[in-house]
Design a protein around this motif. Structure first.
Motif, PDB file in Angstrom:
ATOM      1  N   ASP A 183       0.839  -1.199   0.000  1.00  0.00           N
ATOM      2  CA  ASP A 183       0.000   0.000   0.000  1.00  0.00           C
ATOM      3  C   ASP A 183       0.877   1.253   0.000  1.00  0.00           C
ATOM      4  N   GLU A 211      10.574  -7.047 -15.042  1.00  0.00           N
ATOM      5  CA  GLU A 211       9.384  -6.856 -14.216  1.00  0.00           C
ATOM      6  C   GLU A 211       9.614  -5.804 -13.136  1.00  0.00           C
ATOM      7  N   ARG A 215       7.700  -2.321 -12.607  1.00  0.00           N
ATOM      8  CA  ARG A 215       7.030  -1.967 -11.354  1.00  0.00           C
ATOM      9  C   ARG A 215       7.496  -0.596 -10.861  1.00  0.00           C
ATOM     10  N   VAL A 218       5.623   2.029 -12.674  1.00  0.00           N
ATOM     11  CA  VAL A 218       4.233   2.137 -12.218  1.00  0.00           C
ATOM     12  C   VAL A 218       4.174   2.920 -10.909  1.00  0.00           C
ATOM     13  N   TRP A 219       5.076   2.601  -9.980  1.00  0.00           N
ATOM     14  CA  TRP A 219       5.147   3.341  -8.718  1.00  0.00           C
ATOM     15  C   TRP A 219       5.403   4.828  -8.973  1.00  0.00           C
ATOM     16  N   ASP A 223       0.848   4.635  -9.087  1.00  0.00           N
ATOM     17  CA  ASP A 223      -0.029   3.488  -8.891  1.00  0.00           C
ATOM     18  C   ASP A 223       0.717   2.330  -8.219  1.00  0.00           C
ATOM     19  N   PRO A 225       1.798  -1.530  -8.589  1.00  0.00           N
ATOM     20  CA  PRO A 225       1.910  -2.548  -9.647  1.00  0.00           C
ATOM     21  C   PRO A 225       1.002  -3.744  -9.368  1.00  0.00           C
ATOM     22  N   LYS A 226       0.504  -4.349 -10.422  1.00  0.00           N
ATOM     23  CA  LYS A 226      -0.332  -5.539 -10.282  1.00  0.00           C
ATOM     24  C   LYS A 226       0.483  -6.675  -9.670  1.00  0.00           C
ATOM     25  N   GLY A 227      -0.196  -7.497  -8.878  1.00  0.00           N
ATOM     26  CA  GLY A 227       0.445  -8.673  -8.307  1.00  0.00           C
ATOM     27  C   GLY A 227       1.083  -8.451  -6.953  1.00  0.00           C
ATOM     28  N   THR A 230      -1.881  -5.639  -1.226  1.00  0.00           N
ATOM     29  CA  THR A 230      -2.327  -4.415  -0.552  1.00  0.00           C
ATOM     30  C   THR A 230      -3.505  -4.762   0.360  1.00  0.00           C
ATOM     31  N   PRO A 234      -6.930   2.291  -1.847  1.00  0.00           N
ATOM     32  CA  PRO A 234      -5.774   2.829  -2.587  1.00  0.00           C
ATOM     33  C   PRO A 234      -5.591   4.324  -2.361  1.00  0.00           C
TER      34      PRO A 234
END
Length: 265
Positions: A183, A211, A215, A218-219, A223, A225-227, A230, A234
């Motif tokens: 989170d 990967e 990630r 994305v951070w 956001d 990252p998927k997978g 959390t 959000p």
């Protein structure tokens, strides 16, 4: 239109490790220049020595002077503050650390990682008391705090909401044995990946390095990252600075893994 992103910093833990001589550091590099060399390859380093004992102001000053202008040190808070039964009593240890000369790092002072033992369970009232001991600034310099918890009892919305209310980060642990809490709770992301292995020249397989670079992006865009695990509502997406450290695992390969991620970024 390209989505706005925060700065991504990738690094390792420390710079003094004998097996890195020859595999990362040139054989003929004198030991006193190891920080100078390591800080030229990465944009940040997490300092573990501050966890075990206090440093002198002159030491922080020398680190500042040896590293490039855009370099940042993440410092671990002292174990004397976190390895205790009653966290509310950690005030003197926290204060000693914050007044030990860390501001000598100037703009190179990065986030402070307060790491807890795996046996430390989540006590909402006591943990809230600890978080209130962490000031947002010292000597006019902004402080950024993150907590690294290692007991499954912290993997809950109550913990995430508590930390978020204090504007403190949660260290994201990955590829190791500790619980993952991804989170976002403040304006930066602090991640430690622990999965390097001996039989991979770059510590991780190429796909895994791809990967982790993805990630990090994305951070940086704000956001999660998927997978990644959390537990609470959000956070509002917004560009965030990212600190990603390759730690533990097969430590001899950590510099190669960090450089592999940087190349992909």
């Amino acid at each position: 239109m390209t989505k706005a992103q925060g700065k991504i910093r990738v690094g390792i833990g420390g710079w003094t490790f004998e097996p890195w001589r020859g595999s990362f550091f040139p054989d003929d590099l004198v030991q006193k220049r190891e920080l100078e060399y390591a800080s030229s390859k990465f944009s940040s380093i997490e300092v573990n020595g501050t966890y075990y004992g206090s440093q002198k102001p002159a030491t922080f000053q020398s680190w500042h002077d040896e590293a490039p202008d855009d370099f940042v040190f993440a410092l671990k808070g002292p174990r004397f503050a976190t390895n205790r039964k009653v966290l509310a009593e950690a005030g003197p240890s926290v204060e000693r650390f914050l007044n030990s000369g860390i501001t000598r790092l100037g703009d190179k002072l990065g986030p402070l990682n307060w790491q807890f033992m795996a046996t430390k369970k989540f006590d909402p009232e006591d943990f809230a008391a600890f978080l209130s001991l962490l000031p947002k600034e010292i000597e006019g310099r902004q402080l950024r705090h993150a907590v690294e918890v290692r007991h499954d009892s912290f993997a809950c919305a109550e913990f995430v909401d508590l930390v978020r209310s204090h504007e403190v980060g949660i260290v994201v642990s990955a590829d190791g044995d500790f619980p993952q809490i991804a989170d976002i709770t403040t304006d930066f992301v602090y991640a430690r990946i622990l999965g390097t292995v001996e039989d991979e020249p770059l510590g991780y397989p190429p796909k895994a390095l791809d990967e982790w670079a993805g990630r990090a992006k994305v951070w940086a865009a704000g956001d999660v990252p998927k997978g990644l695990a959390t537990f609470a509502k959000p956070a509002k997406p917004a560009p965030r600075e990212v600190f990603l450290y390759v730690i533990s695992g097969y430590k001899q390969r950590n510099p190669q893994a960090a450089m592999g991620i940087m190349e992909r970024l």
